[in-house]
Design an enzyme around this catalytic site. Sequence first.
Site, PDB file in Angstrom:
ATOM      1  N   TYR A   1     -11.468   7.631   5.400  1.00  0.00           N
ATOM      2  CA  TYR A   1     -10.768   6.382   5.041  1.00  0.00           C
ATOM      3  C   TYR A   1     -11.140   5.265   6.012  1.00  0.00           C
ATOM      4  CZ  TYR A   1      -7.410   8.846   1.907  1.00  0.00           C
ATOM      5  OH  TYR A   1      -6.810   9.567   0.910  1.00  0.00           O
TER       6      TYR A   1
ATOM      7  N   HIS B   1      -5.693   0.237   5.875  1.00  0.00           N
ATOM      8  CA  HIS B   1      -5.678   0.867   7.206  1.00  0.00           C
ATOM      9  C   HIS B   1      -6.116  -0.134   8.264  1.00  0.00           C
ATOM     10  CE1 HIS B   1      -7.162   3.671   4.004  1.00  0.00           C
ATOM     11  NE2 HIS B   1      -5.939   4.106   4.191  1.00  0.00           N
TER      12      HIS B   1
ATOM     13  N   HIS C   1       1.082   5.094  -2.149  1.00  0.00           N
ATOM     14  CA  HIS C   1       0.476   6.002  -3.136  1.00  0.00           C
ATOM     15  C   HIS C   1       1.538   6.960  -3.650  1.00  0.00           C
ATOM     16  CE1 HIS C   1      -3.557   4.632  -2.239  1.00  0.00           C
ATOM     17  NE2 HIS C   1      -3.372   4.862  -0.956  1.00  0.00           N
TER      18      HIS C   1
ATOM     19  N   HIS D   1       0.833  -1.206   0.000  1.00  0.00           N
ATOM     20  CA  HIS D   1       0.000   0.000   0.000  1.00  0.00           C
ATOM     21  C   HIS D   1       0.867   1.255   0.000  1.00  0.00           C
ATOM     22  CE1 HIS D   1      -3.672   2.209   2.065  1.00  0.00           C
ATOM     23  NE2 HIS D   1      -3.285   2.800   0.957  1.00  0.00           N
TER      24      HIS D   1
ATOM     25  N   GLU E   1       1.541   2.520   3.754  1.00  0.00           N
ATOM     26  CA  GLU E   1       0.942   3.740   3.208  1.00  0.00           C
ATOM     27  C   GLU E   1       2.017   4.831   3.158  1.00  0.00           C
ATOM     28  OE1 GLU E   1      -2.436   4.829   5.522  1.00  0.00           O
ATOM     29  OE2 GLU E   1      -3.385   5.983   3.949  1.00  0.00           O
TER      30      GLU E   1
ATOM     31  N   ARG F   1      -2.124   8.768  -6.004  1.00  0.00           N
ATOM     32  CA  ARG F   1      -2.544   9.386  -4.738  1.00  0.00           C
ATOM     33  C   ARG F   1      -4.027   9.119  -4.522  1.00  0.00           C
ATOM     34  NH1 ARG F   1      -1.000  14.369  -1.845  1.00  0.00           N
ATOM     35  NH2 ARG F   1       0.643  14.779  -3.357  1.00  0.00           N
ATOM     36  N   ALA F   2      -4.354   8.566  -3.352  1.00  0.00           N
ATOM     37  CA  ALA F   2      -5.746   8.182  -3.102  1.00  0.00           C
ATOM     38  C   ALA F   2      -6.661   9.404  -3.069  1.00  0.00           C
ATOM     39  CB  ALA F   2      -5.841   7.406  -1.797  1.00  0.00           C
TER      40      ALA F   2
ATOM     41  N   HIS G   1     -10.791   1.500  -1.379  1.00  0.00           N
ATOM     42  CA  HIS G   1     -10.133   2.733  -0.898  1.00  0.00           C
ATOM     43  C   HIS G   1     -10.907   3.951  -1.390  1.00  0.00           C
ATOM     44  CE1 HIS G   1      -7.117   5.414   0.546  1.00  0.00           C
ATOM     45  NE2 HIS G   1      -6.197   4.493   0.694  1.00  0.00           N
TER      46      HIS G   1
END
Lengths: 345, 345
Positions: B192, B221, B8, B6, B282, B70-71, B176
């Site tokens: 999130y 997460h 980004h 995970h 992350e 990028r989320a 996500h």
Amino acid sequence: MIIDIHGHYTTEPQPLLTFRDKQLAGLADPMRRPATNDLGITDAMLRESVQPQLKLQQERGSDLTIFSPRAAGMAHHVGTEETGKVWSRLSNDLIHRIATLLPDNFAPVGQLPQHPGVPPKNCIAELERLVGLGFVGVNLNPDPSGGYWTDPPLTDRWWYPVYEKLVEFDMPAMIHVTSSCNPNFHYTGAHYINADTTAFMQLIQGNLFKDFPALKFVIPHGGGAVPFHWGRYRGLAQEMKKPLLTEHLLDNVFFDTCVYHLPGIELMAKVIPVDNILFASEMLGAVKGIDPETGHYYDDTKRYIDQVETLSGEERYKIFEGNARRVYPRLDAQLAKRGKPGKAA
Amino acid sequence: MIIDIHGHYTTEPQPLLTFRDKQLAGLADPMRRPATNDLGITDAMLRESVQPQLKLQQERGSDLTIFSPRAAGMAHHVGTEETGKVWSRLSNDLIHRIATLLPDNFAPVGQLPQHPGVPPKNCIAELERLVGLGFVGVNLNPDPSGGYWTDPPLTDRWWYPVYEKLVEFDMPAMIHVTSSCNPNFHYTGAHYINADTTAFMQLIQGNLFKDFPALKFVIPHGGGAVPFHWGRYRGLAQEMKKPLLTEHLLDNVFFDTCVYHLPGIELMAKVIPVDNILFASEMLGAVKGIDPETGHYYDDTKRYIDQVETLSGEERYKIFEGNARRVYPRLDAQLAKRGKPGKAA
């Protein structure tokens, strides 16, 4: 004394539910409106209705439950502001009567007649009535829309008139949503937990307790995701240049122990200061079954706390009684008046 | 090999961000539309842009990051379906180029051009394009509205065309969300985490994996609030007469380790089967600071896993590599082809 700070009246007598059906049916067809607000519920019916709670108190070893109307029953998004006012009043009246009949077992917490898009200050009349009736706190719904989150965050001035009254009356609010009309959110499995997490994050972002240093919030269900992500929240606060969470929020924000397995309670005990943890079971609430892994009821949360070996006697006293007296000072005063002062007194 | 599932791309070159500004400005004023979709980003700029990630991989001891746009940048609720398609394509292309330039460090995961109220099947063209480019998975946003949750739950047939393709292509989806346009929800602190919790509860309520036994979801997460409330979820499934969660969901649902403190990771390791835990950080994500309690970065999650003493060597292999190869079979195949088979092979 062991105080369970989170119990809902989920065993209401049928006439209350029948009234609500008629009341809501009456919105579509005025012919179906309830003929009267007198539910015809006798004291005997009330006593009978809470036998399950009394039995569980005895079996599990708690003494007093801080008791409020069914959370999912509040349904602030259903009907009109007017039906909500009547409904809140009737629901609160039953809680008041139960707490009057059985003062050693139940302390009353009320629901407010919130309505989506309507200023919370409209709830003040009912809030003042509750104070007169001896209520010790209220449930405050951060999302009266029932899962669409269309009202402002809890840090917005929109909510301030209610906070002013809560401070004036020395009453905490439990931040508790109601049922969800959004098919994305199961009420007890997603909406409740999300609301807890959301409220805490709103409080991190804001500076609400600068304006209301005496305001107290209880975040139920162990604080949603917060203890599990305590590192994330500490880190986010840090990035936002807020004080440490202990200083920024923990004089004002408290978590209950409605977490239904030992590892969850152990985590709470590790990361959340003991002064901020209040015993609760949400008894007759979200999860009623027996855990096949332990052979005990999921919501018998006292067992989990009893198993956390790192807690001292003094810490246990705080979790089971002392913190509740501090966060609910009106309850403490009532108990003292009835010859049951806390340890400090 | 240590695979971080995970990451980004949060260090995008400026021309990508400038393009997006112009693209969105162009909705209000067509004069401001970007003149071209050619961003003029060179390979050297891409290599330069991911130096921070490469440095952290080396410092923290991970090898390969499963890398996606990028989320919060996906922002499916912003603009139109058409701008979203162009935006997804450009964003994915950069990921593809980075993974092509640095195949030992990055494996590509794509964003989909979802749009609120628009059937997910409209994403299939981009999904098929990603397959052709060697992507190993996608991010699937359960709330394209950005915090109002107006589309159907993940178990609804609305989503099935995408699931059919994911199964056909042997690709997992990470569930996500993106940024939040709802002032109630801080994006990394509430939206999130809530989305993770919500998705898991939707899956409990439904029977999605009866219809798609080969579909795989990663809930990031750490699964939101789920491990902390594992007792609640086991109990709710039980009340709903669902099979045990291990049977009902855990052949198909996996959790990452983006939980930024040791007690959280310890809890995960206690309640979530090790086959369902995938290492992730992350990195360059939600929380960038140093934890004053440990002196280490919050998001250096490998340190937490290293400290969980109860894990055997075999279990560590699963968390750090084996599970990732199983959940992302296209990655496993790519690695094997490059002479890096997994342990089992």
